[in-house]
Write a protein that holds these residues in place. Structure first.
Motif, PDB file in Angstrom:
ATOM      1  N   GLY A 123       0.806  -1.227   0.000  1.00 18.44           N
ATOM      2  CA  GLY A 123       0.000   0.000   0.000  1.00 18.44           C
ATOM      3  C   GLY A 123       0.831   1.266   0.000  1.00 18.44           C
ATOM      4  N   GLY A 124       2.155   1.124   0.092  1.00 20.18           N
ATOM      5  CA  GLY A 124       3.036   2.287   0.013  1.00 20.18           C
ATOM      6  C   GLY A 124       3.184   3.054   1.315  1.00 20.18           C
ATOM      7  N   PRO A 147      -0.800  -3.967   3.203  1.00 17.44           N
ATOM      8  CA  PRO A 147      -0.207  -3.194   4.297  1.00 17.44           C
ATOM      9  C   PRO A 147       0.287  -1.827   3.821  1.00 17.44           C
ATOM     10  N   MET A 148       0.137  -0.859   4.696  1.00 20.24           N
ATOM     11  CA  MET A 148       0.584   0.497   4.342  1.00 20.24           C
ATOM     12  C   MET A 148       1.302   1.137   5.529  1.00 20.24           C
ATOM     13  N   GLN A 149       2.020   2.187   5.219  1.00 21.70           N
ATOM     14  CA  GLN A 149       2.763   2.904   6.258  1.00 21.70           C
ATOM     15  C   GLN A 149       2.435   4.388   6.210  1.00 21.70           C
ATOM     16  N   LEU A 150       2.527   4.999   7.390  1.00 27.37           N
ATOM     17  CA  LEU A 150       2.352   6.452   7.495  1.00 27.37           C
ATOM     18  C   LEU A 150       3.582   7.025   8.178  1.00 27.37           C
ATOM     19  N   LEU A 151       4.198   8.006   7.540  1.00 28.80           N
ATOM     20  CA  LEU A 151       5.323   8.731   8.157  1.00 28.80           C
ATOM     21  C   LEU A 151       4.809  10.110   8.560  1.00 28.80           C
ATOM     22  N   PHE A 191      10.137  12.056  14.155  1.00 29.49           N
ATOM     23  CA  PHE A 191       9.171  11.425  13.245  1.00 29.49           C
ATOM     24  C   PHE A 191       8.478  10.251  13.931  1.00 29.49           C
ATOM     25  N   GLN A 192       7.339   9.869  13.384  1.00 24.33           N
ATOM     26  CA  GLN A 192       6.650   8.647  13.808  1.00 24.33           C
ATOM     27  C   GLN A 192       6.354   7.805  12.574  1.00 24.33           C
ATOM     28  N   VAL A 193       6.574   6.494  12.687  1.00 22.24           N
ATOM     29  CA  VAL A 193       6.271   5.576  11.588  1.00 22.24           C
ATOM     30  C   VAL A 193       5.218   4.575  12.061  1.00 22.24           C
ATOM     31  N   ASP A 194       4.121   4.498  11.349  1.00 20.48           N
ATOM     32  CA  ASP A 194       3.064   3.530  11.643  1.00 20.48           C
ATOM     33  C   ASP A 194       2.962   2.536  10.505  1.00 20.48           C
ATOM     34  N   THR A 195       2.782   1.274  10.854  1.00 16.94           N
ATOM     35  CA  THR A 195       2.539   0.238   9.853  1.00 16.94           C
ATOM     36  C   THR A 195       1.227  -0.444  10.205  1.00 16.94           C
ATOM     37  N   TRP A 196       0.366  -0.620   9.232  1.00 14.42           N
ATOM     38  CA  TRP A 196      -0.893  -1.337   9.430  1.00 14.42           C
ATOM     39  C   TRP A 196      -1.034  -2.398   8.346  1.00 14.42           C
TER      40      TRP A 196
END
Lengths: 94, 156
Positions: B32-33, B45-49, B69-74
């Motif tokens: 999902g990029g 799955p995707m990530q949010l920076l 920074f915060q990195v989330d993976t779902w």
């Protein structure tokens, strides 16, 4: 003539006592910043500065604060407390 | 106008995002990029920076700033979600830190020592609509999140 230096036997306790007012002030700044940035008013109201005698820290006991602070797959994080801590000094993630 | 030079800070979020998403190991795992804002139509799955703090001036080196920074993976199963987060951390620690990177879109940047926070693995408490493995579904998805700070400056 010579003079000697005798370190205080209670140096650490004296230092902590001197630092406490500064830490409390910084804690207050972080708490105020967190309350201002939080999206959930209950999170904002729950932030408090605690001095337990050994150190000063900022905390929340609000059960849903993590949703505001860290966000979710439907809402971006506000990072209210971490941003305020970073503003007050060098924040290191843990 | 005073005629003084105006120093405008770089878009560090765009720089770090471009670097992460162009790493082959990352591309191979995150269908999902990587996003810098939550997309309306999600593919997992995707990530949010997320850039959490304004760049703080680092007094040790002129022109260098420190950014949080915060990195989330779902998405994926728990193992894949954790693997994506672990891969991202390894890339930041072992390849991003301490080097100059010439980015195709955002120019040249230099990254200092990356300080990584611990990974928190959980499930989101809300269901999210999105595409996963070619199917549209609404479900609660595994999540792995961590934050990190890094000193950054423009490269030459």
């Amino acid at each position: 003539m010579a003079s000697g230096f005798v370190p205080s036997a209670v140096f650490e306790a004296e230092l902590v006592a001197e630092l406490h007012p500064v830490l409390e002030e910084l804690g207050g700044q972080i708490a105020e910043g967190t309350a201002a940035r939080a999206k959930d008013p209950d999170y904002a109201d729950s932030v408090e500065v605690v001095d337990d005698g050994d150190g000063v820290y900022v905390r929340t006991l609000y059960s849903f604060a993590h949703l505001d602070e860290w966000g979710s797959s439907n809402n971006p994080p506000t990072a209210a407390m971490r941003t305020s801590a970073a503003e007050a000094g060098r924040f290191v993630p843990s | 106008m005073s005629g003084e030079d105006l120093l405008i800070d770089a878009d560090w979020l765009a720089c770090v995002s471009e670097w992460i998403r162009t790493q082959p190991e990352h591309e191979a795992l995150v269908a999902g990029g990587l996003h810098t804002a939550l997309p309306g139509d999600k593919t997992f799955p995707m990530q949010l920076l997320s850039q959490l703090s304004d760049p703080q001036i680092d007094n040790d080196v002129p022109g260098r700033v420190r950014v949080l920074f915060q990195v989330d993976t779902w998405g994926g199963n728990q193992a894949l979600c954790g693997q994506i987060a672990a891969t991202t951390k390894a890339l930041l620690r072992d390849r991003f830190a301490g080097h100059q990177h010439d980015l195709a879109v955002n120019g040249s940047i230099v990254a200092g020592r990356v300080l990584l926070g611990g990974t928190h693995r959980s499930f989101d408490t809300e269901a999210t609509v999105g595409v996963e493995n070619g199917k549209q579904e609404s479900r609660i998805r595994p999540r792995a999140r961590f934050d990190f700070t890094v000193p950054l400056m423009a490269g030459r």
